[in-house]
Design a protein around this motif. Structure first.
Motif, PDB file in Angstrom:
ATOM      1  N   ASP A   1       0.846  -1.527  -0.096  1.00 61.55           N
ATOM      2  CA  ASP A   1       0.003   0.075  -0.028  1.00 61.55           C
ATOM      3  C   ASP A   1       0.877   1.464   0.119  1.00 61.55           C
ATOM      4  OD1 ASP A   1      -1.998  -1.188   0.160  1.00 61.55           O
ATOM      5  OD2 ASP A   1      -2.996  -1.618   1.905  1.00 61.55           O
ATOM      6  N   TRP A   2       2.041   1.086   0.877  1.00 63.75           N
ATOM      7  CA  TRP A   2       3.020   2.105   0.389  1.00 63.75           C
ATOM      8  C   TRP A   2       3.182   2.936  -1.108  1.00 63.75           C
ATOM      9  CZ3 TRP A   2       4.343   4.572   3.924  1.00 63.75           C
ATOM     10  CH2 TRP A   2       4.622   4.237   5.500  1.00 63.75           C
TER      11      TRP A   2
ATOM     12  N   ASP B   1       0.945   3.326  -2.870  1.00 63.13           N
ATOM     13  CA  ASP B   1      -0.228   4.166  -3.081  1.00 63.13           C
ATOM     14  C   ASP B   1       0.360   5.731  -2.762  1.00 63.13           C
ATOM     15  OD1 ASP B   1      -1.856   2.765  -3.602  1.00 63.13           O
ATOM     16  OD2 ASP B   1      -3.578   2.489  -1.693  1.00 63.13           O
TER      17      ASP B   1
END
Length: 288
Positions: free
Chosen positions: A233-234, A236
């Motif tokens: 998710d980093w 994003d």
């Protein structure tokens, strides 16, 4: 107890800080530069090169089982324009943005004319606003030039018609034109990070190539990091993660959530970098 007031600063008759280095004058200066003409020529030539490639290579996507936007390139002029944007958005359109925003202040320093502009006197904030406005204007013009030329070339080669979607169905010419405008606007917003990086670096160095190259390099690094799925998710938080979110607009029922998130990430980074550029330049000892 009385205090002595400071005498007002003396200025020449008719001097107005807001009238120094007007947008029109700076725009004409930048339009006459060779790098602007060369970049315009490159963007003008790309649709012609792609047309020749399709003419020589035959049906695009004919040798694979995957269906994507590239497979519909020869369906109509609108499809050809959309494919040109798809081909250029990842890297080619980064270059004019970095060039127009990164070369602007650093080039004045490299010519040793920056100090003379400030001595004119042009207020530092005024100079940066004028330079930034022209840089962004030329960047947006580059974004518009490519699909306009591609639409003209594609219509001449494949005819005027609706935008055929790779997943089936089509968009009428009027709807397709609106969607392409949305796509161009989103690509410009997504490129604000590159513009801000280039502009910030332009205020930090006297080497135009360093500012332009640094912005392009960091943009490429962001794209590489986005390919590292281990980041999860980093990714994003990487502007590059959302650079193709505009494909959601080329659907029968467009989806806006990814485009909104991508635009938010880009604008946030850009505002921070633009603020750093203005803050740093206000305190910079300009000797070039």
């Amino acid at each position: 107890m009385s205090t002595l007031a400071e005498p007002p600063a003396e200025v020449a008759d008719g001097y107005r800080a807001g009238r120094t280095l007007p947008f029109r004058v700076e725009l004409v200066r930048q339009l006459k530069r060779r790098r602007t003409m060369v970049m315009g020529g490159v963007l003008f030539a790309l649709p012609v090169i792609l047309l020749i490639a399709f003419q020589v290579g035959g049906d695009p996507g004919g040798n694979n089982n995957r269906v994507n936007l590239m497979d519909t390139a020869t369906a109509s002029g609108a499809n050809f324009a959309a494919v040109n944007l798809f081909s250029a958005a990842g890297f080619l359109l980064v270059i004019p943005v970095a060039l127009f925003c990164g070369d602007t202040v650093a080039s004045e320093a490299s010519w040793s004319s920056l100090r003379y502009l400030l001595a004119a006197p042009v207020p530092r904030a005024r100079l940066l606003w004028s330079k930034l406005a022209v840089g962004l204007t030329l960047s947006f013009a580059a974004m518009v030039l490519l699909p306009v030329v591609a639409l003209a070339v594609g219509t001449a080669a494949y005819g005027w018609g609706p935008l055929e979607l790779p997943t089936g169905g089509s968009l009428s010419t009027g709807t397709a034109a609106q969607r392409i405008l949305i796509v161009v606007a989103y690509i410009m917003v997504s490129q604000l990070v590159t513009a801000a990086l280039a502009f910030w670096l332009s205020t930090r160095t006297d080497a135009p190539l360093g500012a332009v190259g640094g912005a392009v390099f960091l943009t490429i690094i962001g794209s590489v990091l986005d390919e590292v799925t281990a980041l999860g998710d980093w990714r994003d938080f990487l502007p590059a993660h959302w650079q193709y979110a505009w494909l959601d607009a080329v659907r029968p029922q467009p989806e806006w959530s990814d485009m909104i998130q991508g635009a938010s990430v880009s604008v946030t980074y850009a505002l921070v970098l633009f603020a750093l550029a203005f803050r740093g330049f206000a305190r910079k000892d300009v000797v070039s």
